[in-house]
Design a protein around this motif. Structure first.
Motif, PDB file in Angstrom:
ATOM      1  N   ALA A 141       0.819  -1.218   0.000  1.00  0.00           N
ATOM      2  CA  ALA A 141       0.000   0.000   0.000  1.00  0.00           C
ATOM      3  C   ALA A 141       0.849   1.264   0.000  1.00  0.00           C
ATOM      4  O   ALA A 141       0.536   2.238  -0.708  1.00  0.00           O
ATOM      5  CB  ALA A 141      -0.942  -0.016   1.202  1.00  0.00           C
ATOM      6  N   ASP A 142       1.938   1.273   0.772  1.00  0.00           N
ATOM      7  CA  ASP A 142       2.800   2.462   0.820  1.00  0.00           C
ATOM      8  C   ASP A 142       3.448   2.717  -0.536  1.00  0.00           C
ATOM      9  O   ASP A 142       3.545   3.867  -0.986  1.00  0.00           O
ATOM     10  CB  ASP A 142       3.873   2.301   1.888  1.00  0.00           C
ATOM     11  N   ARG A 155      -3.982  14.234  -3.783  1.00  0.00           N
ATOM     12  CA  ARG A 155      -5.139  14.966  -3.275  1.00  0.00           C
ATOM     13  C   ARG A 155      -6.450  14.321  -3.710  1.00  0.00           C
ATOM     14  O   ARG A 155      -7.335  14.106  -2.863  1.00  0.00           O
ATOM     15  CB  ARG A 155      -5.084  16.429  -3.713  1.00  0.00           C
ATOM     16  N   PRO A 156      -6.630  13.965  -5.014  1.00  0.00           N
ATOM     17  CA  PRO A 156      -7.861  13.249  -5.388  1.00  0.00           C
ATOM     18  C   PRO A 156      -8.025  11.926  -4.648  1.00  0.00           C
ATOM     19  O   PRO A 156      -9.152  11.554  -4.291  1.00  0.00           O
ATOM     20  CB  PRO A 156      -7.699  13.026  -6.889  1.00  0.00           C
ATOM     21  N   PHE A 157      -6.908  11.238  -4.385  1.00  0.00           N
ATOM     22  CA  PHE A 157      -7.015   9.974  -3.655  1.00  0.00           C
ATOM     23  C   PHE A 157      -7.479  10.212  -2.220  1.00  0.00           C
ATOM     24  O   PHE A 157      -8.325   9.471  -1.699  1.00  0.00           O
ATOM     25  CB  PHE A 157      -5.684   9.226  -3.660  1.00  0.00           C
ATOM     26  N   ARG A 158      -6.948  11.238  -1.545  1.00  0.00           N
ATOM     27  CA  ARG A 158      -7.380  11.525  -0.185  1.00  0.00           C
ATOM     28  C   ARG A 158      -8.858  11.918  -0.154  1.00  0.00           C
ATOM     29  O   ARG A 158      -9.594  11.526   0.766  1.00  0.00           O
ATOM     30  CB  ARG A 158      -6.534  12.655   0.417  1.00  0.00           C
ATOM     31  N   THR A 159      -9.304  12.661  -1.158  1.00  0.00           N
ATOM     32  CA  THR A 159     -10.725  13.010  -1.245  1.00  0.00           C
ATOM     33  C   THR A 159     -11.563  11.756  -1.415  1.00  0.00           C
ATOM     34  O   THR A 159     -12.615  11.596  -0.781  1.00  0.00           O
ATOM     35  CB  THR A 159     -10.967  13.971  -2.423  1.00  0.00           C
ATOM     36  N   PHE A 160     -11.095  10.846  -2.260  1.00  0.00           N
ATOM     37  CA  PHE A 160     -11.795   9.584  -2.481  1.00  0.00           C
ATOM     38  C   PHE A 160     -11.866   8.774  -1.188  1.00  0.00           C
ATOM     39  O   PHE A 160     -12.916   8.209  -0.846  1.00  0.00           O
ATOM     40  CB  PHE A 160     -11.069   8.790  -3.572  1.00  0.00           C
ATOM     41  N   VAL A 171      -7.125   0.134   3.131  1.00  0.00           N
ATOM     42  CA  VAL A 171      -6.490   1.017   2.152  1.00  0.00           C
ATOM     43  C   VAL A 171      -6.254   0.301   0.828  1.00  0.00           C
ATOM     44  O   VAL A 171      -6.351   0.906  -0.255  1.00  0.00           O
ATOM     45  CB  VAL A 171      -5.186   1.616   2.720  1.00  0.00           C
ATOM     46  N   GLU A 172      -5.973  -1.004   0.868  1.00  0.00           N
ATOM     47  CA  GLU A 172      -5.757  -1.754  -0.378  1.00  0.00           C
ATOM     48  C   GLU A 172      -7.014  -1.731  -1.241  1.00  0.00           C
ATOM     49  O   GLU A 172      -6.928  -1.613  -2.473  1.00  0.00           O
ATOM     50  CB  GLU A 172      -5.351  -3.198  -0.059  1.00  0.00           C
ATOM     51  N   HIS A 173      -8.163  -1.861  -0.595  1.00  0.00           N
ATOM     52  CA  HIS A 173      -9.430  -1.804  -1.328  1.00  0.00           C
ATOM     53  C   HIS A 173      -9.649  -0.399  -1.891  1.00  0.00           C
ATOM     54  O   HIS A 173     -10.090  -0.248  -3.036  1.00  0.00           O
ATOM     55  CB  HIS A 173     -10.589  -2.172  -0.393  1.00  0.00           C
ATOM     56  N   GLN A 174      -9.346   0.621  -1.104  1.00  0.00           N
ATOM     57  CA  GLN A 174      -9.487   2.000  -1.573  1.00  0.00           C
ATOM     58  C   GLN A 174      -8.610   2.260  -2.795  1.00  0.00           C
ATOM     59  O   GLN A 174      -9.045   2.896  -3.763  1.00  0.00           O
ATOM     60  CB  GLN A 174      -9.119   2.971  -0.454  1.00  0.00           C
ATOM     61  N   LEU A 175      -7.377   1.766  -2.746  1.00  0.00           N
ATOM     62  CA  LEU A 175      -6.457   1.960  -3.871  1.00  0.00           C
ATOM     63  C   LEU A 175      -6.997   1.306  -5.139  1.00  0.00           C
ATOM     64  O   LEU A 175      -6.961   1.909  -6.222  1.00  0.00           O
ATOM     65  CB  LEU A 175      -5.087   1.380  -3.524  1.00  0.00           C
ATOM     66  N   ARG A 176      -7.477   0.098  -4.993  1.00  0.00           N
ATOM     67  CA  ARG A 176      -7.999  -0.636  -6.152  1.00  0.00           C
ATOM     68  C   ARG A 176      -9.206   0.068  -6.751  1.00  0.00           C
ATOM     69  O   ARG A 176      -9.320   0.207  -7.964  1.00  0.00           O
ATOM     70  CB  ARG A 176      -8.356  -2.052  -5.709  1.00  0.00           C
ATOM     71  N   ARG A 177     -10.115   0.536  -5.891  1.00  0.00           N
ATOM     72  CA  ARG A 177     -11.304   1.235  -6.375  1.00  0.00           C
ATOM     73  C   ARG A 177     -10.933   2.576  -7.020  1.00  0.00           C
ATOM     74  O   ARG A 177     -11.519   2.968  -8.024  1.00  0.00           O
ATOM     75  CB  ARG A 177     -12.272   1.462  -5.224  1.00  0.00           C
TER      76      ARG A 177
END
Length: 213
Positions: A141-142, A155-160, A171-177
């Motif tokens: 993830a890092d 920034r868009p990722f943090r908003t997401f 976080v792994e799921h968030q990254l994939r989505r």
């Protein structure tokens, strides 16, 4: 590659399929293997990994062809496989779509009662759960967030991440989505993540596929 475009047009059917078939047949002598992948991000990832190994798949006669979805595999096997051009085949799919690949490979005579091991023997690799998931696990993830930072999209990722549907997810799921939220983003990150991979930690389906071809 002109051959890949012609094969896709032939598989799509319609008024232009006859002309596309003629072009594909004309160019087939220069093709050593057809690699059938689900989407353009899979194509980009495989070609990027090949480049890191000093290979040019197009120059080697390896046509990487995105299906536009796993359910199209039957049409592509019909035109590129034994019922059509009869060229050697390989491929990559998600575990959820494995059944489509098995059924149609058996239908065109490329095996019977295929298991996952049987698919690998044929040159067809299966990702768990998909290629993005494989790459995220390989980089961690890092590492993936560093790639996002390098792309100027933190920034868009943090908003997401702050969206109600995402806050409690790993976080792994968030990254994939996140990678699937905009058109073209999957392909962008497929190339970027492969560029940052430690070559000792390449996802096995991708590594095996490149080795097979």
């Amino acid at each position: 590659m002109r051959f890949s475009l012609a094969l896709r047009a032939w598989a799509a059917g319609g008024a232009e399929s006859g002309a596309a078939a003629a072009v594909a047949r004309e160019l087939a002598d220069g093709v050593r293997t057809i690699v059938l992948v689900e989407g353009s991000s899979d194509q980009v990832a495989l070609e990027a990994l090949a480049t890191r190994h000093g290979r040019d798949l197009d120059a080697e006669g390896i046509a990487v062809v995105p299906l536009g979805g796993a359910t199209s595999i039957g049409r592509f096997l019909d035109v590129g496989g034994p019922p059509g051009l009869g060229l050697p085949l390989a491929g990559l799919c998600d575990i959820g779509e494995e059944r489509h690949f098995r059924r149609h490979l058996e239908r065109v005579g490329l095996g019977s009662g295929l298991t996952s091991a049987g698919l690998r023997t044929l040159g067809f690799q299966v990702c768990v759960a998909d290629l993005e998931d494989e790459l995220i696990r390989a980089l961690g993830a890092d590492g993936v967030q560093q790639v996002i930072e390098d792309q100027g999209e933190m920034r868009p990722f943090r908003t997401f991440q702050g969206q109600p549907a995402q806050r409690e997810r790993p976080v792994e799921h968030q990254l994939r989505r996140f990678m699937g939220t905009h058109s073209g983003r999957k392909a962008l990150y497929a190339q970027a993540l492969v560029a940052h991979l430690d070559l000792a930690r390449v996802p096995r389906p991708l590594e095996r596929l490149l080795a097979h071809v």
